[in-house]
Scaffold this active site. Structure first.
Site, mmCIF file in Angstrom:
data_model
loop_
_atom_site.group_PDB
_atom_site.id
_atom_site.type_symbol
_atom_site.label_atom_id
_atom_site.label_comp_id
_atom_site.label_asym_id
_atom_site.label_seq_id
_atom_site.Cartn_x
_atom_site.Cartn_y
_atom_site.Cartn_z
ATOM 1 N N TYR A 101 -9.212 4.160 14.440
ATOM 2 C CA TYR A 101 -8.962 2.717 14.462
ATOM 3 C C TYR A 101 -9.058 2.197 15.896
ATOM 4 O O TYR A 101 -9.057 2.968 16.860
ATOM 5 C CB TYR A 101 -7.593 2.375 13.869
ATOM 6 C CG TYR A 101 -6.420 2.745 14.751
ATOM 7 C CD1 TYR A 101 -5.876 1.829 15.637
ATOM 8 C CD2 TYR A 101 -5.862 4.030 14.708
ATOM 9 C CE1 TYR A 101 -4.819 2.174 16.456
ATOM 10 C CE2 TYR A 101 -4.802 4.374 15.515
ATOM 11 C CZ TYR A 101 -4.283 3.443 16.393
ATOM 12 O OH TYR A 101 -3.240 3.780 17.215
ATOM 13 N N CYS A 102 -9.146 0.873 16.032
ATOM 14 C CA CYS A 102 -9.150 0.220 17.342
ATOM 15 C C CYS A 102 -8.356 -1.082 17.225
ATOM 16 O O CYS A 102 -7.403 -1.144 16.456
ATOM 17 C CB CYS A 102 -10.583 -0.020 17.825
ATOM 18 S SG CYS A 102 -11.522 -1.145 16.767
ATOM 19 N N GLN A 103 -8.754 -2.115 17.924
ATOM 20 C CA GLN A 103 -8.031 -3.380 17.854
ATOM 21 C C GLN A 103 -8.516 -4.241 16.689
ATOM 22 O O GLN A 103 -7.724 -4.791 15.954
ATOM 23 C CB GLN A 103 -8.180 -4.155 19.170
ATOM 24 C CG GLN A 103 -7.350 -5.422 19.249
ATOM 25 C CD GLN A 103 -5.856 -5.142 19.197
ATOM 26 O OE1 GLN A 103 -5.371 -4.182 19.781
ATOM 27 N NE2 GLN A 103 -5.118 -5.963 18.479
ATOM 28 N N ILE A 129 -6.075 -2.205 14.193
ATOM 29 C CA ILE A 129 -4.756 -1.587 14.153
ATOM 30 C C ILE A 129 -3.891 -2.135 13.024
ATOM 31 O O ILE A 129 -3.171 -1.379 12.372
ATOM 32 C CB ILE A 129 -4.038 -1.690 15.525
ATOM 33 C CG1 ILE A 129 -2.760 -0.845 15.523
ATOM 34 C CG2 ILE A 129 -3.788 -3.140 15.907
ATOM 35 C CD1 ILE A 129 -2.138 -0.663 16.903
#
Length: 142
Positions: A101-103, A129
């Site tokens: 995952y990331c932002q 996220i």
């Protein structure tokens, strides 16, 4: 002197082409906005539920500063934008299970593509996220 009004300029008529172009722009604006919103949400896949087991490695591909500001409980940080990302990938087991995952979902999809290209066989893109926390049930911690 002749005709009255001689020497004065005729009144300009409204330019109909401009009005119709403005109408067309207004008519196109809403569908274009809708398409852009759909495209933006398509970048961050919204999985209903992602099972995280003891064998699953949760990977946060944001910057270390973003990670320090809050990450999923138990996640490891591998910055996909870092120059040594490929080197760090080479140290991981390509047959293990990963949730990435990331932002917002853009960097995670890029990282998943790189991982799959490097031979990783079980990689799931959890998107941003917020959606990753909802899909995995993991809490965001500092």
């Amino acid at each position: 002197m002749g005709r009255a009004g001689r020497g004065t300029l005729p009144r300009p008529r409204p330019h109909r082409g401009r009005v119709s172009r403005m109408r067309r722009l207004r008519l196109l604006a809403l569908p274009t906005l809708a398409i852009m919103l759909v495209a933006a949400t398509a970048c961050a896949p919204a999985a209903a539920s992602i099972e995280v087991t003891e064998e699953t490695t949760v990977v946060d591909v944001r910057t270390p500063a973003e990670y320090a500001g809050g990450h999923l409980d138990g996640a490891v940080n591998l910055d996909v934008s870092a120059a040594d990302f490929a080197t760090e990938l080479a140290e991981l087991d390509p047959s293990a299970e990963y949730v990435v995952y990331c932002q917002s979902g853009n960097r995670s999809s890029r990282a998943v593509a790189q991982m799959e290209q490097a031979g990783f066989t079980s990689v799931e893109d959890a998107g941003g996220i917020s959606s990753a926390a909802a899909a995995t049930g993991l809490a965001v911690v500092d």
